[in-house]
Design an enzyme around this catalytic site. Structure first.
Site, PDB file in Angstrom:
ATOM      1  N   TYR A 178      31.755  30.038  26.923  1.00  5.60           N
ATOM      2  CA  TYR A 178      32.108  30.925  28.031  1.00  5.60           C
ATOM      3  C   TYR A 178      31.223  32.158  27.973  1.00  5.60           C
ATOM      4  O   TYR A 178      31.078  32.769  26.919  1.00  5.60           O
ATOM      5  CB  TYR A 178      33.581  31.329  27.928  1.00  5.60           C
ATOM      6  CG  TYR A 178      34.060  32.218  29.056  1.00  5.60           C
ATOM      7  CD1 TYR A 178      34.154  31.719  30.362  1.00  5.60           C
ATOM      8  CD2 TYR A 178      34.406  33.546  28.839  1.00  5.60           C
ATOM      9  CE1 TYR A 178      34.586  32.529  31.404  1.00  5.60           C
ATOM     10  CE2 TYR A 178      34.847  34.364  29.876  1.00  5.60           C
ATOM     11  CZ  TYR A 178      34.938  33.850  31.158  1.00  5.60           C
ATOM     12  OH  TYR A 178      35.370  34.653  32.192  1.00  5.60           O
ATOM     13  N   ASP A 221      25.039  35.066  22.916  1.00  2.09           N
ATOM     14  CA  ASP A 221      26.169  35.749  23.522  1.00  2.09           C
ATOM     15  C   ASP A 221      27.116  36.124  22.393  1.00  2.09           C
ATOM     16  O   ASP A 221      27.915  35.309  21.946  1.00  2.09           O
ATOM     17  CB  ASP A 221      26.844  34.852  24.557  1.00  2.09           C
ATOM     18  CG  ASP A 221      28.096  35.519  25.138  1.00  2.09           C
ATOM     19  OD1 ASP A 221      28.444  36.617  24.679  1.00  2.09           O
ATOM     20  OD2 ASP A 221      28.705  34.913  26.041  1.00  2.09           O
ATOM     21  N   LYS A 245      33.653  43.410  24.281  1.00  2.27           N
ATOM     22  CA  LYS A 245      34.824  43.444  23.397  1.00  2.27           C
ATOM     23  C   LYS A 245      34.739  44.559  22.339  1.00  2.27           C
ATOM     24  O   LYS A 245      34.898  45.707  22.698  1.00  2.27           O
ATOM     25  CB  LYS A 245      35.068  42.056  22.816  1.00  2.27           C
ATOM     26  CG  LYS A 245      35.302  41.063  23.972  1.00  2.27           C
ATOM     27  CD  LYS A 245      35.848  39.713  23.637  1.00  2.27           C
ATOM     28  CE  LYS A 245      36.253  39.006  24.923  1.00  2.27           C
ATOM     29  NZ  LYS A 245      35.558  37.778  25.221  1.00  2.27           N
TER      30      LYS A 245
END
Ligand code: PLP
Length: 428
Positions: free
Chosen positions: A144, A239, A267
């Site tokens: 994702y 990522d 995050k």
């Protein structure tokens, strides 16, 4: 435990917000029931609107690596807010957090801040395309990279949970430039590269996958990707929105000593405020506007409250490097405890874990890619999830999500969790 007020609040929310939530992963669609409404959180615990205390293994899906309402972050945000909340002009704070991030992460010279992990990955791919003057990218099934169009092709996280890994609304034109590979399968990647010679701008990968449960890379997988990229003029994008500042101060690049060309963050880097970032060596980053031709911008990018939170978080991680060791030890302790009780109760399962990431899969076979992650027994997961909720333990309401261990969790919390899993797994 009762979740009465949460149910009422959810009913109200559903009237004015699609599905009652502002991000699908918060809904309980995959497990049944209604989402829990949070009132506050401190350290390892959430306090909900019904007055329940829950041990939190989601931690805002990753950012709260030091626990909720971590004092230096809260203090930094409050003090900054008094000085104005947004200017749309440069601030010294942006340089401070950029310099610290560049010092902590290997192989990056410059970093640009955005407002989410989605924006970071989307911008990284645009930059890679502009830099290489090629259109196609390779992504892995089950990974994702946020919800921008190019990535919603066999996407992980909520996209799999809700059965829309290939979202309607993504045009065929966009989808054709995203080539799909199997995680942990180098041959598959090599074949795609061969079939699309000199057309691939970038390979984007979660260097430790966390959005189909936790799936560490097989030995040689990342090294192989690095080699394939180098040999074919392709940029390797890590990522690290989930793994950055989590698996090591310098992320997976440091952990496995592998060099990516562009790295994405989110995050943890925002300390719980909306922050993303992407970074690379100077030659690549100078391709961005205003220096270079690739456009990327943001009214609230580098927002002072967000940067204050992020800087306080990174400073805490930078000054106490032992934290990564502590997290790993707690995760290993939890994994061993869960392993023991599930075995004792004859449950079929596999536990994947690395650093402070862990996931329990209800299938016996090794979970190494999207296919094997999808083989888990969701009926068992539902019982597991709701059983734990009744015991006051909050894990993600989807079998495709990783749990996050925080520094705030005590060994008493972990023991409590293991006992609860023992009790719940007797009811399967
Ligand atoms: C969460 C996540 C994203 C998206 O970040 P948002 O801030 O939700 O847009 C991208 N990549 C990975 C690996 C993630 O875990």
């Amino acid at each position: 435990m009762l979740y009465k007020r949460s149910s009422q609040l959810f009913a109200e929310a559903e009237k004015v917000i699609p599905g009652g939530v502002n991000s699908p992963v918060r809904a309980f669609k995959a497990v049944g029931g209604t989402p829990i409404f949070v009132k506050s959180a401190k350290g390892a615990y959430l306090y909900d609107e019904d007055g329940n205390r829950l041990i939190d293994y989601i931690n805002s899906w990753g950012p709260m690596i030091l626990g909720h309402a971590y004092e230096p972050v809260v203090h930094a945000v409050i003090e900054k807010a008094k000085l104005g909340t947004s200017f749309g002009m440069p601030t010294e704070l942006e340089t401070q957090i950029a310099a610290l991030a560049v010092a902590m992460v290997p192989n990056i010279d410059k970093i640009r801040f955005v407002n989410s992990g989605t924006e970071a990955c989307m911008s990284a791919v645009r930059l890679a395309r502009g830099f290489t003057k090629r259109d196609k990218i390779i992504k892995f099934a089950g990974c994702y990279h946020g919800h921008s169009d190019s990535f919603l092709i066999q996407a992980g996280s909520g996209a799999i949970t809700f059965g829309s890994p290939n979202s309607p609304g993504v045009t065929a034109g966009t989808a054709k430039d995203t080539l799909l590979a199997k995680y942990n399968n180098l041959e598959n990647v090599a074949t795609l590269i061969e079939a699309n010679k000199n057309e691939i701008a970038a390979i984007i990968v979660e260097p430790v996958a966390g959005n189909m449960g936790c799936i560490p890379p097989n030995k040689g997988f990342l090294e192989g990707l690095r080699q394939l990229c180098t040999d074919n003029g392709i940029l390797l994008i890590f990522d690290e929105v989930m793994t950055g500042f989590r698996l090591a101060a310098g992320g997976v690049q440091e952990l496995f000593n592998i060099t990516a060309d562009i790295v994405c963050f989110g995050k943890v880097i925002g300390g719980g405020l909306p922050v993303g970032a992407f970074a690379a060596r100077e030659e690549i980053m100078n391709y961005l506007a205003p220096l270079g031709p690739v456009y990327q911008a943001g009214t609230l990018s580098g927002n002072p409250l967000a940067m204050a939170a992020g800087l306080a978080m990174l400073q805490a991680l930078d000054t106490d490097r032992a934290i990564f060791q502590r997290l790993e030890e707690k995760t290993a302790y939890l994994a061993a405890g869960i392993d023991k009780v599930l075995k004792a109760n004859n449950v079929t399962f596999t536990i994947n874990s690395i650093g402070s990431m862990i996931s329990v899969h209800f299938d016996a076979a090794p979970v190494i890619d999207f296919q094997t992650a999808a083989n888990g027994d969701n009926e068992t997961f539902k019982k597991f999830f709701h059983g734990l909720l009744q015991e006051g333990i909050y894990i993600a309401p989807s079998a495709y999500e990783t749990w996050f261990i925080t520094d705030a969790l005590t060994y008493e919390d972990l023991d409590f969790t293991i006992r609860a899993i023992d009790k719940v797994s007797k009811t399967f």
